[in-house]
Design a protein around this motif. Sequence first.
Motif, short mmCIF file in Angstrom:
data_model
loop_
_atom_site.label_atom_id
_atom_site.label_comp_id
_atom_site.label_asym_id
_atom_site.label_seq_id
_atom_site.Cartn_x
_atom_site.Cartn_y
_atom_site.Cartn_z
N CYS A 231 -5.76 -0.70 -1.43
CA CYS A 231 -6.26 -0.12 -1.56
C CYS A 231 -6.68 -0.29 -4.10
O CYS A 231 -5.42 -0.25 -4.13
N CYS B 163 -9.36 4.26 2.12
CA CYS B 163 -8.31 4.46 2.59
C CYS B 163 -7.83 5.73 2.59
O CYS B 163 -8.49 6.86 2.61
N GLU C 148 -5.71 2.97 -5.83
CA GLU C 148 -4.04 3.63 -6.15
C GLU C 148 -2.92 2.48 -6.27
O GLU C 148 -2.09 2.39 -6.91
N TRP D 186 0.95 -1.49 0.03
CA TRP D 186 0.21 0.24 0.02
C TRP D 186 0.64 1.04 0.30
O TRP D 186 1.05 1.92 -0.25
ZN LIG Z 1 -6.06 4.39 -1.41
#
Ligand SMILES: [Zn+2]
Length: 281
Positions: A261, A241, A264, A179
């Motif tokens: 996420c 997120c 992204e 992430w």
């Molecule tokens: Zn995100």
Amino acid sequence: MPELPELEATARLIGQEVSGATVESALAPGINVMKSFKPPLDSLAGDRIESIGRRGKLLIIEFGSGVALLTHLMSAGKLQVHTKRAGPKDRTSRVLVRLEDGRELRIRESGTHQRAWAKLMPKEQVQADEVVAKLGPDAWPERLPVDVVSTTDRPLYSLLRDQRTVAGIGRTWVDEILWAARLSPFKRASDLGAEEEAAVTKAIHDTLDGAIDFYLSGLKVPLPDKFPKPLEVHGREGEKCSRCGATINAVHYSDYTLCYCPEEQTGGQILKDRRLSKLLK
Ligand SMILES: [Zn+2]
């Protein structure tokens, strides 16, 4: 499951508490926990605890006489120091190092399975131990050379958890690292561009560094059974997120969950369990 940040904090916080203490006796109530026989565990009587260190997901308790207790807590083990000694009915104790000052350094394991293990050996043999010798470079504090991750076509999610590639990362922190790097769990390492390679190595370092700081500034001995983890995505399926506001998604396996996420990390794509399990093979 304790991973590198939890174990690093445990080593430091417990190490500060027990360094210099003299051992009164040592025993292993866990029948299968000791994977070495020489020297015997009870030879620690009269020895002094020097320090507690870590390599990957292993802890190394060093003693003044030159021996070390190497231990892997596996998924449910803990190393804690107690002011009272374990009672005869305690079923969670695996190794007890009783100190002359009345305290007890204890390797415990919750659940019915006994998976945690320990070996007592001369300090200088630790690096050559069959488990330690197979470990890749430690994920922290050094920064990994970029080519450690990029010279294979394996997906990042399985590669970064492979202790032979890089030691210390498991299912919790791999979600956080990917992430932080804004990369898909199933992106193949060999497909990373130069900027992405740098982003992975930076994310590994910064994520673990931040977690260790969090623990060291917030935790005190006695350590809690469950560490309050500073997580952004892992275990946060359905939440927003914190960076982009998209809904965090998850892929469920029989005994664990991968979180990410989509906005992204996967270009908006929602990973299907079936598809991902195939890709991760
Ligand atoms: Zn995100």
